[in-house]
Enzyme design. Structure first.
Site, mmCIF file in Angstrom:
data_model
loop_
_atom_site.group_PDB
_atom_site.id
_atom_site.type_symbol
_atom_site.label_atom_id
_atom_site.label_comp_id
_atom_site.label_asym_id
_atom_site.label_seq_id
_atom_site.Cartn_x
_atom_site.Cartn_y
_atom_site.Cartn_z
ATOM 1 N N HIS A 77 0.969 8.245 -0.692
ATOM 2 C CA HIS A 77 1.804 7.186 -1.254
ATOM 3 C C HIS A 77 0.950 6.051 -1.808
ATOM 4 O O HIS A 77 1.265 5.471 -2.858
ATOM 5 C CB HIS A 77 2.752 6.664 -0.169
ATOM 6 C CG HIS A 77 3.627 5.543 -0.625
ATOM 7 N ND1 HIS A 77 3.354 4.214 -0.339
ATOM 8 C CD2 HIS A 77 4.762 5.536 -1.360
ATOM 9 C CE1 HIS A 77 4.279 3.454 -0.868
ATOM 10 N NE2 HIS A 77 5.150 4.222 -1.496
ATOM 11 N N GLU A 80 -0.259 6.940 -5.208
ATOM 12 C CA GLU A 80 0.795 6.747 -6.220
ATOM 13 C C GLU A 80 0.767 5.318 -6.757
ATOM 14 O O GLU A 80 0.898 5.089 -7.975
ATOM 15 C CB GLU A 80 2.152 7.069 -5.612
ATOM 16 C CG GLU A 80 3.350 6.759 -6.488
ATOM 17 C CD GLU A 80 4.633 6.644 -5.692
ATOM 18 O OE1 GLU A 80 5.484 5.796 -6.035
ATOM 19 O OE2 GLU A 80 4.791 7.409 -4.708
ATOM 20 N N HIS A 81 0.594 4.357 -5.880
ATOM 21 C CA HIS A 81 0.584 2.950 -6.286
ATOM 22 C C HIS A 81 -0.620 2.612 -7.163
ATOM 23 O O HIS A 81 -0.470 2.023 -8.241
ATOM 24 C CB HIS A 81 0.584 2.043 -5.054
ATOM 25 C CG HIS A 81 1.951 1.767 -4.507
ATOM 26 N ND1 HIS A 81 2.548 0.535 -4.590
ATOM 27 C CD2 HIS A 81 2.842 2.579 -3.880
ATOM 28 C CE1 HIS A 81 3.752 0.590 -4.027
ATOM 29 N NE2 HIS A 81 3.947 1.813 -3.584
ATOM 30 N N GLU A 150 -2.871 -3.942 -3.420
ATOM 31 C CA GLU A 150 -1.691 -3.119 -3.154
ATOM 32 C C GLU A 150 -1.355 -3.045 -1.674
ATOM 33 O O GLU A 150 -0.246 -2.640 -1.315
ATOM 34 C CB GLU A 150 -1.893 -1.705 -3.696
ATOM 35 C CG GLU A 150 -1.746 -1.584 -5.202
ATOM 36 C CD GLU A 150 -0.395 -2.062 -5.688
ATOM 37 O OE1 GLU A 150 0.636 -1.499 -5.282
ATOM 38 O OE2 GLU A 150 -0.369 -3.027 -6.475
ATOM 39 N N GLU A 157 6.919 -2.966 1.323
ATOM 40 C CA GLU A 157 7.753 -1.771 1.155
ATOM 41 C C GLU A 157 8.059 -1.141 2.508
ATOM 42 O O GLU A 157 9.184 -0.688 2.754
ATOM 43 C CB GLU A 157 7.048 -0.773 0.240
ATOM 44 C CG GLU A 157 7.904 0.426 -0.137
ATOM 45 C CD GLU A 157 7.196 1.365 -1.098
ATOM 46 O OE1 GLU A 157 7.715 2.479 -1.303
ATOM 47 O OE2 GLU A 157 6.124 0.995 -1.631
#
Length: 465
Positions: A77, A80-81, A150, A157
């Protein structure tokens, strides 16, 4: 005697009704062909050209959080960022501007077994966006400064997911069911891992998992197959073609267990009840999908209640046991989870809630009727077909199907397979997985009245004397 005669008549009449429905649906589903070509390096290219002016294209990858370790959980994940933060050819802002100038949309997602990067554009922009996607996947820089920035984004999130109690319930169901197995880990990873994932972790994950044989290029809409094959061969020429990077999967053992998170201040209580489900390729895949449709879903804010077809929904609505509920059937490569997610503000009747839920789940094994099965088959087919009414949804279906089944099931074949499911097929599939099998139980909120696990376990079978 009259009752028995009525049952025989209704059962007999259901069979031609299913055949008629299947024939009519198959005839109406004649549409564009899904074509697939495998390049020399193992990369598969799949398209469905419906002649529209727009197209959805993307890359679906056979990897996700299942391929992480406890130490690197969350790296898929995280990757992905940071992929959108810049490549050796494009900065993050220039990448976004390029997509906006096309009038397009670019996105990605990470799941437990699959990852996808995809875009929606005009068909004339397909070559340009394919080059952009390949640049993201092959040439992202993963700079330390972007990784550091990030961390706080992903932490927020994570907090938002924990605040979404349905998502949190789903994660806890996986944690309880798949103990000591990667499927039991969350997709985002722990807060500690988010703070410790490094550039080396991300690069190693890409090296080990982003290989040609585990990737599928998908195009749906105004996409010419031969052209997309040529473009893919060109832009993904640098993709590693190693075919043995995928590790051998260890099938998890579902463990009957419970997780209780008590908070008496919460206005709603969230309850999850699950049993071992089926894999994508199991012969019982469609019978369990029909079982899910029989259980159904319901929300107090939507009209229906006592008049809906689901017997469980009627029980819940009439007795005011839940605010909402939904059956789920989550499938993975070698296992699955089948069960119910329930939300209630009636914390004094949690015992009745679980009794009703388990009664209907056990009834799937013993006492469902032909009428329920035929109705559920139609409802399932309708939901599947409604999910294919846009290029993006078609591309999603193609990508997930090819990774899961090795090919996409044509709509006519899907209809035929679903229509062939019998009452006994559903009963047998559920008997193997639900009847007298240890459940997984999760409760969040004011759960003082939630029955103890031993009682829930005993309720998975009906004793007849």
């Amino acid at each position: 005697m009259l009752s028995a005669a009525t049952t025989r008549l209704t059962s007999a009449s259901a069979r031609p009704l299913a055949r008629m429905f299947a024939t009519q649906t198959a005839a109406s589903l004649a549409g564009p062909e899904t074509r697939m070509t495998t390049l020399p390096n193992g990369l598969r290219v799949c398209t469905e050209n419906n002649g529209s002016e727009t197209a959805s294209v993307g890359v679906w990858i056979d990897t996700g959080s299942r391929y992480e370790t406890e130490e690197t959980n969350g790296v898929a994940h995280f990757l992905e960022h940071v992929s959108f933060k810049g490549t050796h050819k494009r900065t993050g802002p220039s990448l976004e501007l390029e997509i906006e100038n096309m009038g397009g949309h670019l996105n990605a997602y990470t799941a437990r077994e699959q990852t996808a990067f995809y875009a929606r554009v005009f068909k004339k922009n397909v070559p340009q966006v394919m080059e952009l996607l390949s640049d993201l996947l092959l040439n992202s820089k993963y700079e330390d400064r972007h990784i550091e920035s990030e961390r706080s984004v992903i932490q927020r999130e994570l907090e938002s997911i924990e605040a979404d109690k349905i998502e949190y319930l789903n994660d806890l169901l996986h944690s309880a069911a798949y103990q000591c197995h990667p499927l039991g880990m969350t997709i985002l990873g722990s807060s500690e891992n988010i703070n410790s994932i490094s550039r080396e972790d991300i690069q190693n994950y890409v090296k080990n998992n982003y290989t040609a044989s585990r990737m599928v290029v998908v195009g749906a809409g105004g996409v010419d197959h031969d052209e997309l094959v040529k473009i893919s061969a060109d832009v993904f020429a640098g993709l590693p073609d190693v075919v043995d990077t995928k590790p051998a999967l260890v099938k998890p053992r579902i463990i009957g267990s419970e997780i209780r998170v008590r908070n008496d201040e919460m206005p709603y209580t969230y309850v999850g009840l699950a049993h071992e489900g089926v894999s994508h390729t199991s012969p019982d895949y469609f019978p369990m999908m029909i079982a899910q449709s029989i259980l159904g879903s319901w929300d107090r804010n939507i009209a229906g209640g006592a008049n809906v077809s689901s017997r469980l929904a009627r029980r819940f609505a009439v007795d005011e046991l839940v605010s909402s509920f939904a059956a789920f059937n989550i499938c993975y490569q070698d296992t699955g989870l089948f069960g119910l997610q329930m939300v209630t503000d009636n914390k004094l009747r949690l015992d009745d809630l679980l009794y009703s839920a388990q009664y209907e789940m056990v009834r799937l094994c013993l006492d469902i009727t032909p009428e329920e099965v035929e109705r559920a088959k139609k409802q399932y087919l309708t939901s599947v077909m409604n999910g294919l009414d846009s290029n993006s949804l078609i591309a999603e279906d193609i990508g997930r199907s090819v990774l899961s089944f090795g090919r996409r099931l044509p709509p006519a074949e899907l209809v035929a397979r679903v229509s062939s499911v019998t009452v006994q097929d559903v009963r047998n599939a559920c008997m193997e997985r639900i009847y007298n099998r240890d459940p997984v139980l999760v409760g969040i909120g004011a759960i003082e009245g939630l029955p103890e696990y031993n009682r829930v376990e005993r309720a998975t079978a009906w004793l007849r004397y």
